[in-house]
Design an enzyme around this catalytic site. Structure first.
Site, PDB file in Angstrom:
ATOM      1  N   GLN A   1      83.522   9.862  -1.320  1.00 52.65           N
ATOM      2  CA  GLN A   1      83.887  10.839  -2.349  1.00 52.65           C
ATOM      3  C   GLN A   1      83.386  10.394  -3.731  1.00 52.65           C
ATOM      4  OE1 GLN A   1      85.861   9.832   0.151  1.00 52.65           O
ATOM      5  NE2 GLN A   1      87.633  11.176   0.466  1.00 52.65           N
TER       6      GLN A   1
ATOM      7  N   ARG B   1      97.227  17.599   6.803  1.00 49.10           N
ATOM      8  CA  ARG B   1      96.986  16.230   6.337  1.00 49.10           C
ATOM      9  C   ARG B   1      98.328  15.670   5.873  1.00 49.10           C
ATOM     10  NH1 ARG B   1      92.106  15.056   2.392  1.00 49.10           N
ATOM     11  NH2 ARG B   1      92.247  12.968   3.291  1.00 49.10           N
TER      12      ARG B   1
ATOM     13  N   ARG C   1      89.573  18.882  -0.699  1.00 50.19           N
ATOM     14  CA  ARG C   1      90.338  17.641  -0.588  1.00 50.19           C
ATOM     15  C   ARG C   1      90.794  17.288  -1.996  1.00 50.19           C
ATOM     16  NH1 ARG C   1      87.705  15.798  -4.239  1.00 50.19           N
ATOM     17  NH2 ARG C   1      88.760  13.843  -3.854  1.00 50.19           N
ATOM     18  N   GLY C   2      91.667  16.288  -2.036  1.00 51.00           N
ATOM     19  CA  GLY C   2      92.287  15.937  -3.308  1.00 51.00           C
ATOM     20  C   GLY C   2      93.675  16.537  -3.347  1.00 51.00           C
TER      21      GLY C   2
ATOM     22  N   ASP D   1      97.737  10.257  -4.088  1.00 45.40           N
ATOM     23  CA  ASP D   1      98.094  11.351  -3.174  1.00 45.40           C
ATOM     24  C   ASP D   1      99.591  11.465  -2.991  1.00 45.40           C
ATOM     25  OD1 ASP D   1      95.297  10.209  -2.452  1.00 45.40           O
ATOM     26  OD2 ASP D   1      95.328  12.267  -1.715  1.00 45.40           O
TER      27      ASP D   1
ATOM     28  N   ASN E   1      97.018   5.928  -2.433  1.00 50.08           N
ATOM     29  CA  ASN E   1      95.736   6.469  -2.853  1.00 50.08           C
ATOM     30  C   ASN E   1      94.675   6.068  -1.839  1.00 50.08           C
ATOM     31  OD1 ASN E   1      94.335   8.061  -4.898  1.00 50.08           O
ATOM     32  ND2 ASN E   1      93.245   6.181  -5.401  1.00 50.08           N
TER      33      ASN E   1
END
Ligand SMILES: CSC[C@H]1O[C@H](OP(=O)(O)O)[C@H](O)[C@@H]1O
Length: 366
Positions: free
Chosen positions: A202, A91, A54-55, A243, A253
């Site tokens: 996270q 995503r 992720r990220g 993001d 974000n």
């Protein structure tokens, strides 16, 4: 960066088998360090949607290698178009995903099928290598902000961050953490307030782990603590990742970022967003109206994963049958953002600011 003294990137080709991609399974950190194998484009898409990786930047690089795996299986146009769509559907919010896939597809279509495997691998490797240098440069520019704060206050600088925009969200360095790591390396005393970041935690699981491994002083707090800390002069700056950031500087974000920006504004605390240019969506202007916000399973809200001392276990928090909403991101309007820290420098959260750093993105007059 390092885990238990050993240097890692977040994604790599398996030793002795270039047809397999390996990643760190971030669902298990910090309690277990396990390598997760990705053998196909479908497995790459699932690793993204399941948040094994992720990220935004790492999602983009994973998609790039996913497209390479697709070429290995079948380099035809039809198969690659299907693979690209599968990856982009995994995503919706992080624009790096579409950016990487579209970048590669544009080039691959110009090559013959028998050239595509090597071309795809070369491109994926370059997207990965570029991310490392881009994130390092974000740190170089962001370090100036921290230096100025240190020169002003002549004491430990307290920084609040939300979610994980660390090296685990990228390949190395991170975005929000890169200035922090570089300031620590320069000997500037820093303390980081780490938002736990419900529901996937996270911050508690990944940012705390990163900072512990890199020996950065930090304190984990529940998400709703930030405003209190800011009111009591315990935060000198906020730095987060993103993001997707629009051409006007609106910032998507992790959910809760907007509330931190409001608290920072109310307390006159600088609120910076660190991002690679691959996270800028030049086609969007109004973030609130145009940025797609991922909605994940409510089960991530009604239960929580933790470590029993022997294994990861899910524990139910709310009554069975309680409905839950799980918005993955929110949008912070540009007016609440002090500045954007990019690989080319720092600019205002505005089209003027971004075009100063990225003049090639100015709309053509034709
Ligand atoms: C440097 S991008 C990091 C960005 O991605 C995180 O979201 P997720 O963990 O769901 O992929 C979060 O929004 C971070 O700021």
């Amino acid at each position: 960066m390092k885990i238990e003294g050993k240097h890692y990137h977040t994604i790599w080709l398996k030793d002795n088998n270039p047809e397999v991609i390996e990643v760190i399974d971030q669902r298990l950190l910090p309690h277990q360090m396990e390598v997760y194998e990705v053998n196909s484009v479908d497995e790459a898409a699932k690793a993204i949607s399941d948040m094994v990786v992720r990220g935004a930047p790492l999602i983009g690089v994973t998609a790039a290698y996913g497209l390479y795996l697709a070429c290995l299986k079948n380099p035809s146009n039809d198969h690659l178009i299907k693979a690209a769509n599968t990856l982009k559907a995994s995503r919706p919010t992080a624009v790096n995903l579409a950016w990487a896939v579209d970048l590669m597809m544009k080039e691959l279509m110009d090559f013959s099928e028998n050239e595509r495997v090597q071309k795809a691998l070369t491109m994926a490797d370059k997207i990965k290598a570029d991310d490392i240098e881009v994130c390092r440069n974000i740190g170089v520019h962001g370090l100036n902000i921290i230096r100025n704060l240190y020169q002003k206050h002549q004491r430990t600088i307290n920084i609040l961050t939300h979610c994980n925009a660390g090296w685990l969200a990228t390949i190395d360095w991170g975005t929000a953490t890169s200035p922090i790591y570089q300031a620590i390396a320069e000997g500037i005393p820093i303390h980081v307030w780490v938002d736990e970041t419900r529901p996937r935690n996270q911050g508690a699981n990944l940012t705390a782990y990163e900072l512990l491994q890199q020996e950065v002083p930090h304190t984990l707090v529940v998400d709703n603590t930030g405003g209190h800390l800011m009111q009591h002069g315990m935060v000198d700056m906020v730095i987060v990742g993103t993001d997707r950031t629009t051409a006007q500087g609106d910032v998507a974000n992790k959910i809760g970022t907007y509330l931190k920006a409001l608290a920072a504004k109310d307390n006159n605390i600088p609120f910076y967003v660190a991002l690679p240019s691959s996270t800028i969506d030049w086609d969007l202007n109004d973030g609130l109206k145009e940025i797609p916000i991922e909605q994940r399973s409510g089960e991530e809200v009604t239960s929580i994963w933790g470590w029993t001392g022997e294994k990861m276990q899910k524990v139910q928090l709310s009554p069975t049958g309680t409905p839950a909403a799980n918005y993955g991101f929110d949008v912070t309007p540009a007016r609440l953002v002090t500045g954007l820290i990019t690989e080319r420098g720092i600019c205002s959260a505005s089209s003027e600011g971004l075009l100063t750093l990225f003049p090639e993105k100015a709309p053509s007059n034709g």
